[in-house]
Design an enzyme around this catalytic site. Structure first.
Site, PDB file in Angstrom:
ATOM      1  N   CYS A 161      11.953 -49.327 -13.573  1.00  0.00           N
ATOM      2  CA  CYS A 161      11.597 -50.438 -14.084  1.00  0.00           C
ATOM      3  C   CYS A 161      12.799 -50.947 -14.939  1.00  0.00           C
ATOM      4  O   CYS A 161      12.922 -52.048 -15.575  1.00  0.00           O
ATOM      5  CB  CYS A 161      10.323 -50.395 -14.888  1.00  0.00           C
ATOM      6  SG  CYS A 161       8.969 -50.340 -13.757  1.00  0.00           S
ATOM      7  N   HIS A 184       9.899 -56.582 -19.309  1.00  0.00           N
ATOM      8  CA  HIS A 184       9.426 -55.905 -18.310  1.00  0.00           C
ATOM      9  C   HIS A 184       7.854 -56.130 -18.030  1.00  0.00           C
ATOM     10  O   HIS A 184       7.288 -55.832 -19.145  1.00  0.00           O
ATOM     11  CB  HIS A 184       9.729 -54.205 -18.030  1.00  0.00           C
ATOM     12  CG  HIS A 184       9.077 -53.715 -16.929  1.00  0.00           C
ATOM     13  ND1 HIS A 184       9.321 -54.126 -15.696  1.00  0.00           N
ATOM     14  CD2 HIS A 184       8.435 -52.932 -16.752  1.00  0.00           C
ATOM     15  CE1 HIS A 184       8.748 -53.386 -14.632  1.00  0.00           C
ATOM     16  NE2 HIS A 184       7.872 -52.571 -15.621  1.00  0.00           N
ATOM     17  N   ASN A 233       3.504 -55.820 -11.323  1.00  0.00           N
ATOM     18  CA  ASN A 233       4.657 -55.039 -11.859  1.00  0.00           C
ATOM     19  C   ASN A 233       5.530 -54.751 -10.184  1.00  0.00           C
ATOM     20  O   ASN A 233       5.242 -54.053  -9.587  1.00  0.00           O
ATOM     21  CB  ASN A 233       4.286 -53.706 -12.248  1.00  0.00           C
ATOM     22  CG  ASN A 233       5.387 -52.809 -12.823  1.00  0.00           C
ATOM     23  OD1 ASN A 233       6.814 -53.229 -12.507  1.00  0.00           O
ATOM     24  ND2 ASN A 233       5.348 -51.706 -13.343  1.00  0.00           N
TER      25      ASN A 233
HETATM   26  N1  ACO Z   1     -10.489 -50.166 -11.434  1.00  0.00           N
HETATM   27  C1  ACO Z   1     -11.451 -49.654 -11.841  1.00  0.00           C
HETATM   28  N2  ACO Z   1     -11.437 -48.551 -12.914  1.00  0.00           N
HETATM   29  C2  ACO Z   1     -10.299 -47.876 -13.156  1.00  0.00           C
HETATM   30  C3  ACO Z   1      -9.215 -48.468 -12.383  1.00  0.00           C
HETATM   31  C4  ACO Z   1      -9.261 -49.490 -11.544  1.00  0.00           C
HETATM   32  N3  ACO Z   1      -8.318 -49.962 -10.681  1.00  0.00           N
HETATM   33  N4  ACO Z   1      -8.023 -47.638 -12.589  1.00  0.00           N
HETATM   34  C5  ACO Z   1      -8.537 -46.697 -13.638  1.00  0.00           C
HETATM   35  N5  ACO Z   1     -10.097 -46.883 -13.636  1.00  0.00           N
HETATM   36  C6  ACO Z   1     -10.913 -46.275 -14.753  1.00  0.00           C
HETATM   37  C7  ACO Z   1     -10.268 -44.781 -14.685  1.00  0.00           C
HETATM   38  O1  ACO Z   1     -10.695 -44.038 -13.775  1.00  0.00           O
HETATM   39  C8  ACO Z   1     -11.096 -44.437 -16.157  1.00  0.00           C
HETATM   40  O2  ACO Z   1     -12.566 -44.203 -15.691  1.00  0.00           O
HETATM   41  P1  ACO Z   1     -13.299 -42.990 -16.662  1.00  0.00           P
HETATM   42  O3  ACO Z   1     -13.383 -43.419 -18.015  1.00  0.00           O
HETATM   43  O4  ACO Z   1     -14.500 -43.032 -15.976  1.00  0.00           O
HETATM   44  O5  ACO Z   1     -12.365 -41.778 -16.312  1.00  0.00           O
HETATM   45  C9  ACO Z   1     -11.059 -45.678 -16.850  1.00  0.00           C
HETATM   46  O6  ACO Z   1     -10.839 -46.843 -15.915  1.00  0.00           O
HETATM   47  C10 ACO Z   1      -9.996 -45.716 -17.895  1.00  0.00           C
HETATM   48  O7  ACO Z   1      -8.679 -45.350 -17.326  1.00  0.00           O
HETATM   49  P2  ACO Z   1      -7.259 -45.325 -18.048  1.00  0.00           P
HETATM   50  O8  ACO Z   1      -6.184 -44.705 -17.459  1.00  0.00           O
HETATM   51  O9  ACO Z   1      -7.569 -44.592 -19.598  1.00  0.00           O
HETATM   52  O10 ACO Z   1      -7.099 -46.661 -18.411  1.00  0.00           O
HETATM   53  P3  ACO Z   1      -5.926 -47.474 -19.275  1.00  0.00           P
HETATM   54  O11 ACO Z   1      -6.696 -48.380 -20.366  1.00  0.00           O
HETATM   55  O12 ACO Z   1      -4.869 -46.638 -19.727  1.00  0.00           O
HETATM   56  O13 ACO Z   1      -5.159 -48.443 -18.267  1.00  0.00           O
HETATM   57  C11 ACO Z   1      -3.011 -48.397 -17.144  1.00  0.00           C
HETATM   58  C12 ACO Z   1      -4.369 -47.559 -17.070  1.00  0.00           C
HETATM   59  C13 ACO Z   1      -3.213 -49.818 -16.829  1.00  0.00           C
HETATM   60  C14 ACO Z   1      -2.404 -47.676 -16.022  1.00  0.00           C
HETATM   61  C15 ACO Z   1      -2.485 -47.999 -18.065  1.00  0.00           C
HETATM   62  O14 ACO Z   1      -2.401 -46.942 -18.744  1.00  0.00           O
HETATM   63  C16 ACO Z   1      -0.811 -48.367 -18.127  1.00  0.00           C
HETATM   64  O15 ACO Z   1      -0.766 -49.669 -18.159  1.00  0.00           O
HETATM   65  N6  ACO Z   1       0.320 -47.481 -18.596  1.00  0.00           N
HETATM   66  C17 ACO Z   1       1.432 -47.766 -18.480  1.00  0.00           C
HETATM   67  C18 ACO Z   1       2.267 -48.354 -17.287  1.00  0.00           C
HETATM   68  C19 ACO Z   1       3.552 -48.567 -17.374  1.00  0.00           C
HETATM   69  O16 ACO Z   1       4.054 -48.751 -18.167  1.00  0.00           O
HETATM   70  N7  ACO Z   1       4.161 -47.993 -16.411  1.00  0.00           N
HETATM   71  C20 ACO Z   1       6.053 -47.832 -16.670  1.00  0.00           C
HETATM   72  C21 ACO Z   1       6.486 -48.851 -15.659  1.00  0.00           C
HETATM   73  S1  ACO Z   1       6.274 -48.537 -13.985  1.00  0.00           S
HETATM   74  C22 ACO Z   1       7.691 -47.979 -13.303  1.00  0.00           C
HETATM   75  O17 ACO Z   1       8.755 -47.466 -13.963  1.00  0.00           O
HETATM   76  C23 ACO Z   1       7.648 -47.386 -11.848  1.00  0.00           C
END
Ligand code: ACO
Length: 332
Positions: free
Chosen positions: A118, A257, A287
């Site tokens: 990214c 980003h 993204n």
């Molecule tokens: N739909 C429904 N529920 C979901 C989904 C979905 N798509 N995805 C996860 N859940 C559930 C999980 O299973 C979990 O359920 P549980 O509590 O029963 O176990 C719950 O939602 C919470 O999951 P978390 O992973 O804790 O959710 P979080 O609030 O952390 O959001 C996310 C996840 C959006 C991925 C976030 O952590 C994030 O944005 N991380 C950073 C991403 C990023 O910046 N990446 C870098 C760039 S990408 C690159 O370089 C290629």
């Protein structure tokens, strides 16, 4: 200490290209256990575009760059170099730059692909700018492109909903004043275990076993990446303002980003940004990895939110970990 180029280099044109096909959150809920409310509130994403099978990165990158060339009134054979930021090249080799060069007829250009996930577009932007600033190159194209739909497991709701496909392009040239004023980039390889593709490279080549184990898809430990992204994007964006004595009021546009609206909002808060000064396109395009910043710049200009001389901060965070920021005065 600022990283000032040897002479002013600016972005003199932009372009973009997306696949036709739109997938809304509701469309995804048809084939995976997710829902519109979760995706929108946790990420800010409403929809994304994914290519049809058979389309590669160069199929989006070439038209994006052609648009930038057209807007500049420049022919492809005037380009000295083409740098393509991507983690989803058409093939490991030849590079996507070679394919784009051939598709556009950029007969005098050489080029290469650059891999920084990214943060790739920002690394490519400052690499291209340094080529121009050195005086050895006059016209350099930089493209950020990713076909994330080719490396996400569409059965994994924790990653599949986050990504889209797209390409954004810019032309870099020497300008009388302004342009790229300062930048900073970092990597931290200890973060590699939190966001990666397990197989397909030299350490673990493709085999029937790796395919069966679905090891050619993105693996992400969301919360570990989230915590680091929030901290580093906010800090590096603020660094650009502080060490150049730019006040938040003087910043016309912040272009982060687009990985998660919550990460972007945290960075905007640290910048003490006035309302409406952050560029957002994650809602519509998700993204798109290396393409988020150049497409956001293109759209900002189209929407009249960027004009010549405006002060802009770009910042990114991604797999690696990689992160970076650029301060510039808009040049077109
Ligand atoms: N739909 C429904 N529920 C979901 C989904 C979905 N798509 N995805 C996860 N859940 C559930 C999980 O299973 C979990 O359920 P549980 O509590 O029963 O176990 C719950 O939602 C919470 O999951 P978390 O992973 O804790 O959710 P979080 O609030 O952390 O959001 C996310 C996840 C959006 C991925 C976030 O952590 C994030 O944005 N991380 C950073 C991403 C990023 O910046 N990446 C870098 C760039 S990408 C690159 O370089 C290629």
């Amino acid at each position: 200490m600022t990283r000032r180029l040897a002479r002013p280099v600016g972005i003199t044109a932009t372009g973009q290209h997306y696949p036709e096909r739109v997938y809304t959150n509701d469309d995804l809920a048809q084939f995976m256990d997710t829902n519109d409310e979760w995706i929108r509130t946790r990420t800010g994403i409403s929809q994304r575009r994914w290519v049809e099978p058979g389309q590669g990165a160069s199929d989006l990158a070439a038209p994006a760059l052609q648009m930038a060339l057209d807007r500049r009134g420049m022919k492809a054979d005037e380009l000295d170099a083409i740098i393509i930021a991507t983690v989803t090249p058409d093939t490991f080799f030849p590079s996507t730059a070679c394919r784009v060069q051939e598709k556009l007829g950029a007969t005098k250009a050489y080029g290469f692909d650059l891999s920084a996930a990214c943060s790739g577009f920002l690394y490519a932007l400052t690499t291209g700018a340094a080529l121009v600033a050195s005086g050895t190159h006059q016209k350099v194209a930089v493209v950020g492109v990713d076909i994330m739909s080719s490396i996400i497991n569409k059965e994994d709701r924790t990653t599949a909903v986050l990504f889209g496909d797209g390409a954004g392009a810019v032309i870099l040239e020497a300008v009388p004043e302004g342009g790229i004023l300062d930048f900073e980039h970092f990597i931290d390889g200890s973060g590699g275990c939190h966001l990666f593709m397990p197989a397909g490279g030299s350490a673990r080549p493709a085999s029937a076993e790796t395919v069966a184990a679905k090891e050619h898809f993105v693996v992400q430990h969301g919360q570990d990446v989230f915590k680091k992204a929030v901290r580093e994007m906010a800090e590096i964006s603020r660094l650009m303002l502080d060490r150049n004595q730019v006040s938040p009021d003087d910043l016309k546009l912040f272009v982060p980003h687009q990985a998660n609206l919550r990460i972007m909002d945290a960075a905007a808060k640290r910048l003490e940004l006035a309302e409406g000064r952050m560029m957002v396109n994650i809602n519509e395009f998700a993204n798109t990895t290396a393409a988020t910043i150049p497409t956001a710049l293109h759209q900002a200009q189209e929407q009249g939110r960027l004009g010549k001389g405006d002060t802009v901060v770009l910042s990114a965070f991604g797999a690696g970990f990689t992160w970076g920021a650029v301060l510039l005065k808009w040049s077109c």
